[in-house]
Scaffold this motif. Structure first.
Motif, PDB file in Angstrom:
ATOM      1  N   ILE A  24       0.844  -1.205   0.000  1.00  0.00           N
ATOM      2  CA  ILE A  24       0.000   0.000   0.000  1.00  0.00           C
ATOM      3  C   ILE A  24       0.873   1.247   0.000  1.00  0.00           C
ATOM      4  N   HIS A  25       1.904   1.266   0.832  1.00  0.00           N
ATOM      5  CA  HIS A  25       2.824   2.414   0.882  1.00  0.00           C
ATOM      6  C   HIS A  25       3.452   2.657  -0.491  1.00  0.00           C
ATOM      7  N   GLY A  26       3.848   1.588  -1.151  1.00  0.00           N
ATOM      8  CA  GLY A  26       4.452   1.715  -2.472  1.00  0.00           C
ATOM      9  C   GLY A  26       3.500   2.252  -3.527  1.00  0.00           C
ATOM     10  N   ARG A  27       2.220   2.076  -3.312  1.00  0.00           N
ATOM     11  CA  ARG A  27       1.222   2.555  -4.282  1.00  0.00           C
ATOM     12  C   ARG A  27       1.104   4.080  -4.284  1.00  0.00           C
ATOM     13  N   ARG A  28       1.669   4.748  -3.290  1.00  0.00           N
ATOM     14  CA  ARG A  28       1.651   6.223  -3.281  1.00  0.00           C
ATOM     15  C   ARG A  28       2.281   6.791  -4.551  1.00  0.00           C
ATOM     16  N   SER A  30       2.181   5.333  -7.477  1.00  0.00           N
ATOM     17  CA  SER A  30       1.462   4.857  -8.663  1.00  0.00           C
ATOM     18  C   SER A  30       0.478   5.905  -9.159  1.00  0.00           C
ATOM     19  N   SER A  31       0.079   5.747 -10.377  1.00  0.00           N
ATOM     20  CA  SER A  31      -0.912   6.626 -10.979  1.00  0.00           C
ATOM     21  C   SER A  31      -2.301   6.281 -10.444  1.00  0.00           C
ATOM     22  N   TYR A  36      -6.154   1.372  -7.925  1.00  0.00           N
ATOM     23  CA  TYR A  36      -7.255   1.638  -6.996  1.00  0.00           C
ATOM     24  C   TYR A  36      -6.716   2.153  -5.669  1.00  0.00           C
ATOM     25  N   THR A  37      -5.637   1.539  -5.184  1.00  0.00           N
ATOM     26  CA  THR A  37      -5.043   1.951  -3.914  1.00  0.00           C
ATOM     27  C   THR A  37      -4.523   3.381  -3.995  1.00  0.00           C
TER      28      THR A  37
END
Length: 105
Positions: A24-28, A30-31, A36-37
């Motif tokens: 989840i932290h890594g999804r920061r 992401s586009s 979705y996260t």
């Protein structure tokens, strides 16, 4: 309600939560259009908060139905959205553990 997960095997909750929190932290980065996260982490606050309420309600309904697999499934959704909420507001798993540990004393 989503499709229930097949062939679920027991796991180590600590490792699983740490791995999911790291993902989840890594999804920061992401586009939001592709993740979705990332969208939950960056879009309108109320969208994430509504998901927490929705998923908690679904856990309640699964419990009322006394449906073990459904409870597990909906609890997974709730925990995921709770971890996204913690990430969005900067609360770490270690802080959460400290809070829970302090309550057990």
């Amino acid at each position: 309600m989503g499709v229930r997960t097949a062939n679920v095997q027991d796991g180590n909750i600590g490792e699983t939560l740490e791995s999911l929190a790291a993902t989840i932290h890594g999804r920061r980065e992401s586009s939001p259009e592709e993740s979705y996260t990332a969208r939950l982490l960056t879009d309108v606050e109320d969208e994430l908060l509504k998901k927490i309420a929705e998923e908690a309600s679904e856990v309640i309904m699964a419990c009322k139905d006394k449906d073990h697999d459904h409870i597990r499934y909906e609890a997974g959704d709730l925990v995921y959205h709770l971890l996204v909420t913690l990430e969005r507001y900067g609360v770490t798993l270690d802080e959460l553990a400290g809070e829970l540990n302090a309550r057990m004393k």
